[in-house]
Design a protein around this motif. Structure first.
Motif, PDB file in Angstrom:
ATOM      1  N   ALA A   1       8.480  -0.869  -5.821  1.00 14.01           N
ATOM      2  CA  ALA A   1       8.490  -1.167  -4.379  1.00 14.01           C
ATOM      3  C   ALA A   1       7.791  -2.492  -4.120  1.00 14.01           C
ATOM      4  CB  ALA A   1       7.792  -0.042  -3.610  1.00 14.01           C
ATOM      5  N   HIS A   2       8.412  -3.358  -3.324  1.00 15.75           N
ATOM      6  CA  HIS A   2       7.825  -4.665  -3.050  1.00 15.75           C
ATOM      7  C   HIS A   2       8.402  -5.231  -1.757  1.00 15.75           C
ATOM      8  CE1 HIS A   2      11.609  -5.604  -5.067  1.00 15.75           C
ATOM      9  NE2 HIS A   2      11.539  -6.825  -4.563  1.00 15.75           N
ATOM     10  N   ILE A   3       7.844  -6.350  -1.309  1.00 15.82           N
ATOM     11  CA  ILE A   3       8.271  -7.027  -0.091  1.00 15.82           C
ATOM     12  C   ILE A   3       8.556  -8.480  -0.428  1.00 15.82           C
ATOM     13  CG2 ILE A   3       7.603  -7.732   2.253  1.00 15.82           C
ATOM     14  CD1 ILE A   3       5.704  -5.302   2.304  1.00 15.82           C
ATOM     15  N   ASP A   4       9.711  -8.980  -0.001  1.00 14.06           N
ATOM     16  CA  ASP A   4      10.068 -10.388  -0.190  1.00 14.06           C
ATOM     17  C   ASP A   4      10.026 -11.113   1.146  1.00 14.06           C
ATOM     18  OD1 ASP A   4      10.617 -10.259  -2.981  1.00 14.06           O
ATOM     19  OD2 ASP A   4      12.521  -9.270  -2.531  1.00 14.06           O
TER      20      ASP A   4
ATOM     21  N   GLU B   1      -1.208  -2.915  -1.236  1.00 12.09           N
ATOM     22  CA  GLU B   1      -0.730  -3.474  -2.496  1.00 12.09           C
ATOM     23  C   GLU B   1      -1.052  -2.549  -3.662  1.00 12.09           C
ATOM     24  OE1 GLU B   1      -0.604  -7.766  -3.546  1.00 12.09           O
ATOM     25  OE2 GLU B   1      -2.030  -7.945  -1.882  1.00 12.09           O
ATOM     26  N   GLU B   2      -0.190  -2.594  -4.668  1.00 10.72           N
ATOM     27  CA  GLU B   2      -0.422  -1.842  -5.890  1.00 10.72           C
ATOM     28  C   GLU B   2      -0.401  -2.831  -7.050  1.00 10.72           C
ATOM     29  OE1 GLU B   2       0.758   2.483  -6.841  1.00 10.72           O
ATOM     30  OE2 GLU B   2       2.511   1.265  -7.327  1.00 10.72           O
ATOM     31  N   PHE B   3      -1.299  -2.652  -7.998  1.00  8.35           N
ATOM     32  CA  PHE B   3      -1.441  -3.631  -9.072  1.00  8.35           C
ATOM     33  C   PHE B   3      -0.997  -3.018 -10.403  1.00  8.35           C
ATOM     34  CE2 PHE B   3      -4.436  -4.588  -5.692  1.00  8.35           C
ATOM     35  CZ  PHE B   3      -4.093  -5.910  -5.418  1.00  8.35           C
ATOM     36  N   GLY B   4       0.327  -2.764 -10.494  1.00 14.43           N
ATOM     37  CA  GLY B   4       0.873  -2.187 -11.720  1.00 14.43           C
ATOM     38  C   GLY B   4       0.919  -3.177 -12.859  1.00 14.43           C
ATOM     39  N   HIS B   5       1.042  -4.481 -12.509  1.00 14.35           N
ATOM     40  CA  HIS B   5       1.085  -5.535 -13.522  1.00 14.35           C
ATOM     41  C   HIS B   5       0.785  -6.850 -12.815  1.00 14.35           C
ATOM     42  CE1 HIS B   5       2.630  -8.336 -16.532  1.00 14.35           C
ATOM     43  NE2 HIS B   5       2.543  -7.349 -17.407  1.00 14.35           N
ATOM     44  N   PRO B   6       0.027  -7.763 -13.436  1.00 15.50           N
ATOM     45  CA  PRO B   6      -0.322  -9.028 -12.774  1.00 15.50           C
ATOM     46  C   PRO B   6       0.903  -9.853 -12.349  1.00 15.50           C
ATOM     47  CG  PRO B   6      -1.650  -8.712 -14.763  1.00 15.50           C
ATOM     48  CD  PRO B   6      -0.628  -7.623 -14.754  1.00 15.50           C
ATOM     49  N   ALA B   7       2.027  -9.679 -13.036  1.00 12.79           N
ATOM     50  CA  ALA B   7       3.216 -10.476 -12.725  1.00 12.79           C
ATOM     51  C   ALA B   7       4.102  -9.828 -11.656  1.00 12.79           C
ATOM     52  CB  ALA B   7       4.041 -10.705 -13.991  1.00 12.79           C
ATOM     53  N   LEU B   8       3.697  -8.657 -11.156  1.00  9.38           N
ATOM     54  CA  LEU B   8       4.496  -7.954 -10.149  1.00  9.38           C
ATOM     55  C   LEU B   8       3.675  -7.757  -8.887  1.00  9.38           C
ATOM     56  CD1 LEU B   8       6.073  -5.167 -12.398  1.00  9.38           C
ATOM     57  CD2 LEU B   8       7.194  -7.250 -11.584  1.00  9.38           C
ATOM     58  N   ARG B   9       4.239  -8.135  -7.748  1.00 10.56           N
ATOM     59  CA  ARG B   9       3.566  -7.898  -6.461  1.00 10.56           C
ATOM     60  C   ARG B   9       4.211  -6.670  -5.825  1.00 10.56           C
ATOM     61  NH1 ARG B   9       2.233 -12.896  -2.722  1.00 10.56           N
ATOM     62  NH2 ARG B   9       0.973 -11.195  -1.875  1.00 10.56           N
TER      63      ARG B   9
ATOM     64  N   ILE C   1       3.926  -2.717  -3.797  1.00 10.60           N
ATOM     65  CA  ILE C   1       3.178  -1.956  -2.789  1.00 10.60           C
ATOM     66  C   ILE C   1       3.233  -0.479  -3.164  1.00 10.60           C
ATOM     67  CG2 ILE C   1       3.583  -3.631  -0.945  1.00 10.60           C
ATOM     68  CD1 ILE C   1       5.765  -1.726   0.113  1.00 10.60           C
ATOM     69  N   LYS C   2       2.352   0.293  -2.542  1.00 11.55           N
ATOM     70  CA  LYS C   2       2.185   1.690  -2.971  1.00 11.55           C
ATOM     71  C   LYS C   2       3.319   2.601  -2.523  1.00 11.55           C
ATOM     72  CE  LYS C   2      -2.657   1.928  -4.089  1.00 11.55           C
ATOM     73  NZ  LYS C   2      -3.947   2.608  -3.923  1.00 11.55           N
ATOM     74  N   GLY C   3       3.994   2.282  -1.440  1.00  6.08           N
ATOM     75  CA  GLY C   3       5.079   3.145  -1.012  1.00  6.08           C
ATOM     76  C   GLY C   3       5.369   2.994   0.465  1.00  6.08           C
ATOM     77  N   PHE C   4       6.443   3.640   0.920  1.00  6.92           N
ATOM     78  CA  PHE C   4       6.856   3.546   2.316  1.00  6.92           C
ATOM     79  C   PHE C   4       7.803   4.699   2.632  1.00  6.92           C
ATOM     80  CE2 PHE C   4       9.597   0.903  -0.339  1.00  6.92           C
ATOM     81  CZ  PHE C   4      10.859   1.417  -0.055  1.00  6.92           C
ATOM     82  N   ASP C   5       7.944   4.979   3.913  1.00  7.33           N
ATOM     83  CA  ASP C   5       8.918   5.969   4.378  1.00  7.33           C
ATOM     84  C   ASP C   5      10.228   5.240   4.658  1.00  7.33           C
ATOM     85  OD1 ASP C   5       7.109   8.130   4.317  1.00  7.33           O
ATOM     86  OD2 ASP C   5       6.256   7.465   6.239  1.00  7.33           O
ATOM     87  N   PRO C   6      11.312   5.624   3.994  1.00  6.49           N
ATOM     88  CA  PRO C   6      12.539   4.826   4.096  1.00  6.49           C
ATOM     89  C   PRO C   6      13.273   4.988   5.419  1.00  6.49           C
ATOM     90  CG  PRO C   6      12.920   6.753   2.726  1.00  6.49           C
ATOM     91  CD  PRO C   6      11.458   6.746   3.049  1.00  6.49           C
ATOM     92  N   ILE C   7      13.858   3.876   5.867  1.00  2.87           N
ATOM     93  CA  ILE C   7      14.815   3.923   6.982  1.00  2.87           C
ATOM     94  C   ILE C   7      16.241   3.793   6.436  1.00  2.87           C
ATOM     95  CG2 ILE C   7      13.225   3.078   8.745  1.00  2.87           C
ATOM     96  CD1 ILE C   7      14.311   0.270   8.330  1.00  2.87           C
TER      97      ILE C   7
END
Length: 377
Positions: free
Chosen positions: A122-125, A151-159, A161-167
């Motif tokens: 999950a991420h935001i562009d 934000e979630e830090f799964g890997h330094p090269a990936l920005r 996020i922890k999650g969201f409720d989908p629309i």
């Protein structure tokens, strides 16, 4: 030839930079313009921007290209090639239907190959993207636009996020298109081995424009003038900056913007610079003007290099901005801009009597020698 099944005018009015949407069957009978093997071949090249992303449990692994595909796991991995339209002519044709958008906003075509479970999390562009589903199926979720995603830090090269409720929570099949405006969180993973084609549009930031303009001013030695105030008043408080003086300094800075011709030149050069490497191969041996003329006169076609950024201002169509440089033709060659900057290929049928103008042929020869235009196969 790829053709969209929907009205771009209606799409822009309802969705562009407003809300995400899925366009089912946006391309009818869609066929991947590039094979997985061809894409992997690009990812193995030094000049091509590529990434490998895998997830095992909670652990993420990211490698930057050039890639090799030895010892990859069976599933839960993807690889991505940026600016694939610069390197593969078939892939570049997928961009053509989106030419109804301003080309100065277009960034690149990104292609991803994913095994089952493969994705980037999950991420935001901060750009607009049309994600065209190729072969296989992919599950996509898109959330609402908010400022407080964690934000979630799964890997330094990936920005991430922890999650969201989908629309939006749907499976895309070949030819479906997911449009996502800037700022909307999203997450996609492959249900089965699949290809995705992301047509990205990236608007400039204020910071970028100011930084680029400042560089242009310095490089061209513009505004090398000191503050001047022959009516300077004496004062009791020497540490004070008077409001009138602050306004004078502000006006000095604003006056740099008050040069329309200079602003046009900076803007044309800035916007025509590519953020991605181009597959430029200079002509060897160089062409002569007569060769260019004879080539066109014989009915042959010249193609524009994939990813080349070429623009003009309609008020001055005899001035072209190509890959960061300015080219000026005589005013009677004003139609050249539309042919060179709007069209992906040119021929005598298109150009008409323009090919008889020596200045146009000289410019086209120069561009061919740079590797920006080349003979069509």
């Amino acid at each position: 030839m790829y053709q969209l099944t929907f009205s771009f005018d209606e799409f822009l009015a309802e969705f562009w930079q407003k809300k995400p949407t899925i366009i089912k069957g946006g391309f009818k009978d869609f066929v991947d313009p590039i094979s997985p093997d061809e894409l992997a071949g690009l990812a193995m090249e030094e000049e091509v921007d590529s990434r490998y992303i895998a997830k095992q449990g909670d652990d993420w692994d990211v490698k930057h290209g050039p890639l090799s595909f030895d010892n990859v796991p069976e599933d839960n991995w993807s690889f991505i090639v940026q600016a694939a339209n610069h390197w593969h002519e078939g892939a570049a044709r997928l961009v053509t239907p989106f030419r109804q958008m301003p080309n100065w906003l277009f960034d690149d075509l990104m292609i991803s190959y994913s095994t089952p479970g493969g994705g980037v999390g999950a991420h935001i562009d901060q750009y607009d993207v049309f994600i065209v589903q190729g072969s296989g199926k992919r599950h996509w979720r898109v959330g609402p636009k908010k400022d407080d995603y964690e934000e979630e830090f799964g890997h330094p090269a990936l920005r991430q996020i922890k999650g969201f409720d989908p629309i939006i929570d749907e499976v895309l099949e070949p030819g479906d298109i997911l449009y996502i405006p800037p700022g909307f969180p999203h997450d996609g993973y492959a249900i089965e081995t699949s290809m995705s084609f992301s047509v990205g549009f990236r608007s400039p930031k204020k910071q970028e424009l100011l930084s680029s303009f400042a560089d242009y001013v310095i490089a061209n030695d513009i505004g090398d003038v000191h503050y001047h105030n022959p009516a300077l008043p004496a004062r009791k408080h020497s540490g004070a900056i008077l409001a009138s003086e602050a306004k004078d300094l502000e006006n000095m800075m604003r006056s740099l913007l008050d040069h329309p011709q200079m602003m046009q030149q900076w803007m044309g050069e800035h916007l025509s610079n590519s953020r991605h490497e181009l597959d430029v191969i200079a002509a060897e041996p160089p062409w002569q003007n007569a060769e260019t003329y004879q080539f066109l006169e014989s009915g042959e076609e010249m193609k524009r290099l994939g990813g080349l950024r070429a623009f003009y201002f309609p008020e001055q169509p005899h001035i072209l901005y190509i890959n960061g440089d300015r080219y000026e033709l005589p005013q009677e060659c004003g139609s050249a801009a539309a042919y060179l900057c709007d069209e992906e290929a040119i021929s005598q049928n298109l150009l008409g009597k323009l090919i008889d103008h020596p200045a146009f042929i000289a410019l086209l020869t120069q561009l061919v020698n740079h590797g920006y235009w080349y003979p069509a196969d």
